[in-house]
Design a protein around this motif. Structure first.
Motif, PDB file in Angstrom:
ATOM      1  N   VAL A  79      -2.345  10.845   3.657  1.00 27.36           N
ATOM      2  CA  VAL A  79      -2.200   9.776   2.737  1.00 27.36           C
ATOM      3  C   VAL A  79      -3.809   9.174   2.448  1.00 27.36           C
ATOM      4  CG1 VAL A  79      -0.153   8.651   3.262  1.00 27.36           C
ATOM      5  CG2 VAL A  79      -2.243   7.854   4.532  1.00 27.36           C
ATOM      6  N   PRO A  80      -4.033   8.644   1.366  1.00 25.05           N
ATOM      7  CA  PRO A  80      -5.310   8.222   0.934  1.00 25.05           C
ATOM      8  C   PRO A  80      -5.674   6.926   1.908  1.00 25.05           C
ATOM      9  CG  PRO A  80      -3.979   8.442  -0.853  1.00 25.05           C
ATOM     10  CD  PRO A  80      -3.209   8.661   0.246  1.00 25.05           C
ATOM     11  N   GLY A 131       0.855  -1.312   0.120  1.00 23.56           N
ATOM     12  CA  GLY A 131      -0.095  -0.137  -0.084  1.00 23.56           C
ATOM     13  C   GLY A 131       0.828   1.451   0.061  1.00 23.56           C
ATOM     14  N   ARG A 132       0.419   2.327   0.549  1.00 26.36           N
ATOM     15  CA  ARG A 132       1.127   3.598   0.514  1.00 26.36           C
ATOM     16  C   ARG A 132       2.062   3.513   1.619  1.00 26.36           C
ATOM     17  NH1 ARG A 132      -0.308   7.298  -3.333  1.00 26.36           N
ATOM     18  NH2 ARG A 132      -2.771   6.788  -3.899  1.00 26.36           N
ATOM     19  N   THR A 133       2.983   4.391   1.615  1.00 25.58           N
ATOM     20  CA  THR A 133       4.349   4.395   2.438  1.00 25.58           C
ATOM     21  C   THR A 133       4.146   5.501   3.121  1.00 25.58           C
ATOM     22  OG1 THR A 133       5.675   2.832   0.914  1.00 25.58           O
ATOM     23  CG2 THR A 133       6.828   3.951   2.868  1.00 25.58           C
ATOM     24  N   VAL A 134       4.423   5.501   4.462  1.00 25.63           N
ATOM     25  CA  VAL A 134       4.825   6.625   5.416  1.00 25.63           C
ATOM     26  C   VAL A 134       5.853   6.521   6.203  1.00 25.63           C
ATOM     27  CG1 VAL A 134       3.782   7.867   7.260  1.00 25.63           C
ATOM     28  CG2 VAL A 134       2.141   7.104   5.564  1.00 25.63           C
ATOM     29  N   ALA A 176      -5.705  10.422   6.896  1.00 24.52           N
ATOM     30  CA  ALA A 176      -6.092   9.655   5.882  1.00 24.52           C
ATOM     31  C   ALA A 176      -7.338   9.890   5.409  1.00 24.52           C
ATOM     32  CB  ALA A 176      -6.415   8.232   6.517  1.00 24.52           C
ATOM     33  N   LYS A 203      -4.575   0.877   2.617  1.00 24.67           N
ATOM     34  CA  LYS A 203      -3.646  -0.037   3.421  1.00 24.67           C
ATOM     35  C   LYS A 203      -2.428   0.781   3.228  1.00 24.67           C
ATOM     36  CE  LYS A 203      -3.024  -4.373   2.760  1.00 24.67           C
ATOM     37  NZ  LYS A 203      -3.056  -5.559   3.038  1.00 24.67           N
ATOM     38  N   VAL A 204      -1.755   0.995   4.446  1.00 26.13           N
ATOM     39  CA  VAL A 204      -0.617   2.037   4.782  1.00 26.13           C
ATOM     40  C   VAL A 204       0.499   1.285   5.695  1.00 26.13           C
ATOM     41  CG1 VAL A 204       0.228   4.126   5.907  1.00 26.13           C
ATOM     42  CG2 VAL A 204      -2.111   3.955   4.874  1.00 26.13           C
ATOM     43  N   THR A 259       2.039  -2.598   8.741  1.00 26.50           N
ATOM     44  CA  THR A 259       1.230  -2.500   7.791  1.00 26.50           C
ATOM     45  C   THR A 259      -0.269  -2.537   8.393  1.00 26.50           C
ATOM     46  OG1 THR A 259       2.653  -3.125   5.962  1.00 26.50           O
ATOM     47  CG2 THR A 259       0.286  -3.071   5.525  1.00 26.50           C
TER      48      THR A 259
END
Length: 194
Positions: A93-94, A58-61, A192, A97-98, A164
């Protein structure tokens, strides 16, 4: 008439030479013994703790945990340090999944716990208990394992941890909930969006 004598030039030169020799000797001693090179007790360090997170889902932070490395109890039992923080990028982030990738750039062990942030509440405003921690009610997950995913005993200095999770739209507070760390400024916001 005064009987005091002014110091002669030779006395001033001798004092300056003594100070110079003392300065050189202490520098050599410090360089030879490395008294400031330790990053803390061995329980804070992991053998081979430098590691890389796997490919994120998913997106990465990216989260940076930092501190000045010296904490002591101030009068009343509170930690007398406020030079601790968490920095997040990106801060929005959207939803979905992050993967949080946490790097501990400090000299103390840290963790990152993800907590929902109610409307109207600002980061850093949670009640702190007598154990110098906040309640983790509603936690969405945490990164607190050195060189691993999920829950552990803390991310050792100079290493990474990750987790995650699936975030619904809303505001979240990322915190380090080791005793005294939240009170010392280890919190930040992650949003989010839809």
């Amino acid at each position: 008439m005064s009987t005091r004598r002014r110091p002669g030039v030779w006395q001033i030169v001798a004092a300056a030479a003594a100070a110079l020799v003392l300065g050189i000797a202490s520098t050599v001693l410090l360089a030879a013994t490395h008294p400031f090179s330790s990053v803390g007790p061995s329980s804070w360090r992991a053998h081979g703790a430098r590691c890389a997170a796997p490919a994120p889902a998913g997106r990465t932070v990216d989260v940076l945990a930092s501190d000045m490395g010296h904490m002591g109890l101030a009068p009343g039992g509170w930690h007398g340090m406020s030079m601790m923080n968490l920095t997040v990028h990106p801060a929005t982030v959207p939803a979905g999944k992050v993967t949080l990738r946490v790097f501990n750039a400090g000299r103390l062990a840290h963790e990152v716990v993800v907590l929902p942030l109610p409307a109207g509440q600002s980061v850093g405003s949670r009640a702190i208990g007598s154990d110098l921690k906040i309640a983790e009610t509603g936690s969405r997950g945490e990164a607190s394992r050195t060189c691993g995913a999920g829950t552990g005993d803390g991310i050792a200095p100079g290493s990474r941890g990750w987790t995650t999770l699936t975030l619904t739209p809303g505001r979240y507070e990322l915190v380090c909930n080791f005793p005294g760390h939240y009170a010392s400024g280890m919190y930040t916001e992650l949003d989010a969006t839809r």
